[in-house]
Design an enzyme around this catalytic site. Structure first.
Site, PDB file in Angstrom:
ATOM      1  N   ASP A  82     -14.130 -14.652  26.189  1.00 10.06           N
ATOM      2  CA  ASP A  82     -14.715 -13.616  25.751  1.00 10.06           C
ATOM      3  C   ASP A  82     -15.976 -13.219  26.172  1.00 10.06           C
ATOM      4  O   ASP A  82     -16.629 -14.011  26.699  1.00 10.06           O
ATOM      5  CB  ASP A  82     -14.914 -13.997  24.088  1.00 10.06           C
ATOM      6  CG  ASP A  82     -14.966 -12.719  23.031  1.00 10.06           C
ATOM      7  OD1 ASP A  82     -15.950 -11.850  23.451  1.00 10.06           O
ATOM      8  OD2 ASP A  82     -14.531 -12.897  21.998  1.00 10.06           O
ATOM      9  N   SER A 146     -11.080  -6.562  15.425  1.00  6.64           N
ATOM     10  CA  SER A 146     -11.445  -5.186  16.242  1.00  6.64           C
ATOM     11  C   SER A 146     -10.576  -4.689  17.363  1.00  6.64           C
ATOM     12  O   SER A 146     -10.752  -3.549  17.978  1.00  6.64           O
ATOM     13  CB  SER A 146     -12.951  -5.430  16.527  1.00  6.64           C
ATOM     14  OG  SER A 146     -13.046  -6.405  17.433  1.00  6.64           O
ATOM     15  N   VAL A 147      -9.974  -5.541  17.476  1.00  5.25           N
ATOM     16  CA  VAL A 147      -8.577  -5.168  18.765  1.00  5.25           C
ATOM     17  C   VAL A 147      -7.345  -5.287  17.968  1.00  5.25           C
ATOM     18  O   VAL A 147      -7.133  -6.401  17.751  1.00  5.25           O
ATOM     19  CB  VAL A 147      -8.973  -5.774  20.035  1.00  5.25           C
ATOM     20  CG1 VAL A 147      -7.837  -5.307  20.945  1.00  5.25           C
ATOM     21  CG2 VAL A 147     -10.190  -5.781  20.403  1.00  5.25           C
ATOM     22  N   HIS A 151      -4.656 -11.659  18.749  1.00  6.06           N
ATOM     23  CA  HIS A 151      -5.267 -12.770  19.530  1.00  6.06           C
ATOM     24  C   HIS A 151      -5.947 -13.961  18.831  1.00  6.06           C
ATOM     25  O   HIS A 151      -6.307 -13.715  17.598  1.00  6.06           O
ATOM     26  CB  HIS A 151      -6.238 -11.942  20.407  1.00  6.06           C
ATOM     27  CG  HIS A 151      -7.304 -11.185  19.576  1.00  6.06           C
ATOM     28  ND1 HIS A 151      -7.228  -9.996  18.982  1.00  6.06           N
ATOM     29  CD2 HIS A 151      -8.778 -11.530  19.214  1.00  6.06           C
ATOM     30  CE1 HIS A 151      -8.074  -9.484  18.380  1.00  6.06           C
ATOM     31  NE2 HIS A 151      -9.161 -10.516  18.528  1.00  6.06           N
ATOM     32  N   HIS A 153      -8.730 -16.746  18.907  1.00  5.96           N
ATOM     33  CA  HIS A 153      -9.964 -17.241  19.127  1.00  5.96           C
ATOM     34  C   HIS A 153     -10.248 -18.668  19.381  1.00  5.96           C
ATOM     35  O   HIS A 153      -9.702 -19.188  18.414  1.00  5.96           O
ATOM     36  CB  HIS A 153     -11.199 -16.695  18.489  1.00  5.96           C
ATOM     37  CG  HIS A 153     -11.372 -15.280  18.220  1.00  5.96           C
ATOM     38  ND1 HIS A 153     -12.277 -14.489  18.995  1.00  5.96           N
ATOM     39  CD2 HIS A 153     -10.594 -14.171  17.487  1.00  5.96           C
ATOM     40  CE1 HIS A 153     -12.157 -13.192  18.609  1.00  5.96           C
ATOM     41  NE2 HIS A 153     -11.287 -12.969  17.511  1.00  5.96           N
TER      42      HIS A 153
END
Length: 165
Positions: A82, A146-147, A151, A153
Site C-alpha cells: 500500500d 475508497s476503491v 481488495h 488489506h
C-alpha cells in the site's frame, strides 16, 4: 511528494518555475478521482458516487499502467504494498476479476475469495508476520471503502488495537 518531485525536476536554485507549478497542478488533478478527500473517509464518500463501471486505480495497476511494489502475482490475483501504509507491513491483495465490493460477490466467486485469503496467509508467512496479522475488507461507504474493486488489506508488524474502527 509531487511538489518535492516537481521542485527537484524544475528547480535550479530552489525556485519553482511556472512550468513546475503547471506540472504539479496537472499531476494533482489527474489523481483527484482517487484522492478527493484529505482522509480515507472523504475518499470513500467520493468513491461511493462512482458507478461500478468507473475505472479504478487498481485497474491501472493490473494493466501495469501504474507502477506498484508487487509482492505476489498469479493467475487470480496480484498483491502489492500500500502506498499509504497503516502498519509496518500493509499489503493489498486484489483479484484480477473485477468485483466492486464484497457484498456483490456471488456463490461462483467462493473459490476466488478463498484464494485471496490463502494468498494473504502465504504472503504473511513470507513477510515474517509469525506473531500475527490482521485481514481487513472494507465494504461500502460506511466501512470507508475508497476503491470500488474488492481488495484485502494485510496488516502486520505491530500490535493492533481493538476495537479496530
Amino acid at each position: 511528494r509531487i511538489i518535492i518531485y516537481a521542485m527537484s525536476v524544475f528547480s535550479t536554485k530552489a525556485l519553482v518555475t511556472a512550468a513546475a507549478l503547471t506540472f504539479v497542478r496537472r499531476a494533482v488533478s489527474s489523481v483527484r478521482s482517487y484522492t478527493a478527500g484529505t482522509d480515507e473517509v472523504e475518499r470513500a464518500q467520493f468513491a461511493a458516487n462512482q458507478t461500478a463501471q468507473t475505472e479504478t486505480i487498481f485497474d491501472k495497476i493490473l494493466r501495469k499502467e501504474i507502477p506498484a511494489d508487487v509482492v505476489h502475482e498469479d493467475d487470480q490475483c496480484i498483491a502489492f504494498r500500500d502506498v499509504n501504509p497503516q502498519a509496518p507491513t500493509h499489503i493489498l491483495i486484489i483479484p484480477r476479476k473485477r468485483i466492486a465490493m464484497l457484498m456483490q460477490a456471488e456463490p461462483a466467486d467462493a473459490e476466488l475469495l478463498g484464494h485471496l485469503l490463502l494468498t494473504a496467509n502465504q504472503i504473511a508467512d513470507k513477510e515474517g508476520l509469525d506473531r500475527g496479522f490482521r485481514i481487513v475488507i472494507n465494504n461500502g461507504v460506511e466501512a470507508a471503502q475508497s476503491v470500488y474493486h474488492l481488495h484485502v488489506h494485510l496488516l502486520g508488524g505491530r500490535q493492533m488495537k481493538w476495537p479496530p474502527g
